[in-house]
Scaffold this motif. Structure first.
Motif, short mmCIF file in Angstrom:
data_model
loop_
_atom_site.label_atom_id
_atom_site.label_comp_id
_atom_site.label_asym_id
_atom_site.label_seq_id
_atom_site.Cartn_x
_atom_site.Cartn_y
_atom_site.Cartn_z
N THR A 59 0.82 -1.21 0.00
CA THR A 59 0.00 0.00 0.00
C THR A 59 0.85 1.26 0.00
N TYR A 60 2.14 1.12 0.34
CA TYR A 60 3.06 2.27 0.34
C TYR A 60 4.42 1.81 -0.14
N SER A 61 5.07 2.63 -0.94
CA SER A 61 6.43 2.33 -1.35
C SER A 61 7.12 3.61 -1.80
N SER A 62 8.42 3.71 -1.53
CA SER A 62 9.21 4.85 -1.99
C SER A 62 10.22 4.36 -3.02
N PHE A 63 10.66 5.26 -3.89
CA PHE A 63 11.48 4.89 -5.04
C PHE A 63 12.64 5.86 -5.21
N THR A 64 13.71 5.34 -5.78
CA THR A 64 14.86 6.15 -6.15
C THR A 64 15.33 5.71 -7.53
N SER A 65 15.63 6.68 -8.37
CA SER A 65 16.14 6.36 -9.70
C SER A 65 17.30 7.27 -10.04
N GLY A 66 18.45 6.64 -10.35
CA GLY A 66 19.63 7.39 -10.77
C GLY A 66 20.41 8.01 -9.65
N ALA A 67 20.18 7.57 -8.41
CA ALA A 67 20.86 8.18 -7.27
C ALA A 67 22.11 7.40 -6.90
N GLY A 68 23.21 8.11 -6.74
CA GLY A 68 24.45 7.52 -6.24
C GLY A 68 24.85 8.24 -4.97
N PRO A 69 26.02 7.98 -4.44
CA PRO A 69 26.48 8.64 -3.21
C PRO A 69 26.53 10.15 -3.34
N GLU A 70 26.70 10.62 -4.57
CA GLU A 70 26.85 12.06 -4.78
C GLU A 70 25.52 12.75 -5.09
N ALA A 71 24.41 12.02 -5.06
CA ALA A 71 23.14 12.57 -5.54
C ALA A 71 22.68 13.78 -4.73
N GLU A 72 22.69 13.68 -3.39
CA GLU A 72 22.22 14.78 -2.57
C GLU A 72 23.12 16.00 -2.71
#
Length: 297
Positions: A59-72
């Protein structure tokens, strides 16, 4: 980052009647991403994966696409210099706790498609349907909102109100139960917690966003209930959506009809009484006229 809100208001509504895919509100950031960029590619990939994940029954899920250690760090740099070059995309969806898996999948699919049309090109966007919520952005930390963010994303109050003391006590009992009961569920559920309550002719539901802790869920619901009282007063139905939670209640339609009566029936009774009085007066006039003639003869 503040979102521009686009709303579809309801004059009178009963939440249980709405289809899961019914549009409620959308928020679109004024900032736009450039076409044919890494962010657009990652975002498209992220949105495409949401429906398939919903089909698993989550019913709930979070996703990340294209993120590496340097993403933030990349996002911080892009935001600071205005270049808008962040490439990673983050997103989530949440379905209402009472939806069947097939309904959740259909709602997420429809909401993702509608979000792309309503907020085309927006760097941060969210869309709330009656049965599910979808949000995406360029930073993970902004995805579920801040615990101290008590701003109202959207609210709606029915045009109909009531001064019935029993109904209002029932409404307050439902809201109190929702505020005090969903936090325990939230602590044990990855779906954020979903609570149903009923008292007399009033029913209600509350839900916190997945990933929100029990304490933050409780605080959010307290703020949402306060907003219901302060904004909607004695409304027969109300919805309040904050960033991290939502509270909704409605009144049984049969009770509303029986307590308010039928205006057409009242009008009919009034006309019948008026006709009866007129006929009585006419008969009395005829009788008095007859008496006068009889006495004079």
């Amino acid at each position: 980052m503040h979102l521009l809100i686009s709303c579809l208001a309801a004059v009178f509504f009963l939440p249980v009647d709405a289809a899961p895919g019914t549009f409620v509100y959308a928020g679109c950031s004024p900032s736009r991403y450039a076409p044919n960029t890494a962010f657009e590619s990652n975002l498209n990939s992220l949105l495409a994966s949401m429906a398939s994940t919903a089909s698993s029954g989550a019913t709930y899920s979070s996703f990340t696409s294209g993120a590496g250690p340097e993403a933030e760090a990349e996002y911080e740099s892009a935001t600071a210099d205005g270049a808008g070059a962040a490439s990673a995309a983050y997103g989530l969806y949440q379905c209402r706790g009472d939806l069947r898996p097939g309904e959740c999948v259909a709602c997420v699919r429809d909401t993702v498609a509608r979000l792309g049309a309503v907020c085309a090109g927006a760097t941060v966007a969210s869309l709330q349907s009656d049965g599910c919520y979808v949000r995406y952005g360029a930073a993970r930390r902004n995805l579920v909102g801040r615990a101290d963010d008590t701003s109202v994303a959207y609210h709606r109050c029915s045009a109909g109100t009531s001064g019935d003391a029993w109904l209002l006590r029932s409404r307050d009992a439902v809201l109190s139960d929702l505020q005090g009961g969903v936090d325990a569920t939230a602590a044990a559920s990855s779906g954020g917690g979903y609570k149903v309550s009923a008292s007399g002719p009033v029913q209600g539901v509350a839900q916190c966003l997945g990933g929100v802790g029990a304490a933050d869920c409780t605080a959010c619901l307290a703020q949402a209930v306060a907003q219901v009282h302060g904004t909607c007063g004695a409304a027969l139905a109300a919805d309040v959506y904050l960033v991290q939670c939502s509270v909704r209640y409605w009144t049984n339609a049969n009770y509303v009809r029986s307590s308010q009566g039928n205006p057409e029936d009242d009008a009919g009774r009034t006309v019948a009484i008026a006709i009866g009085i007129s006929a009585g007066v006419a008969a009395l006039v005829v009788f008095i006229s007859f008496l006068r003639k009889a006495c004079s003869s």
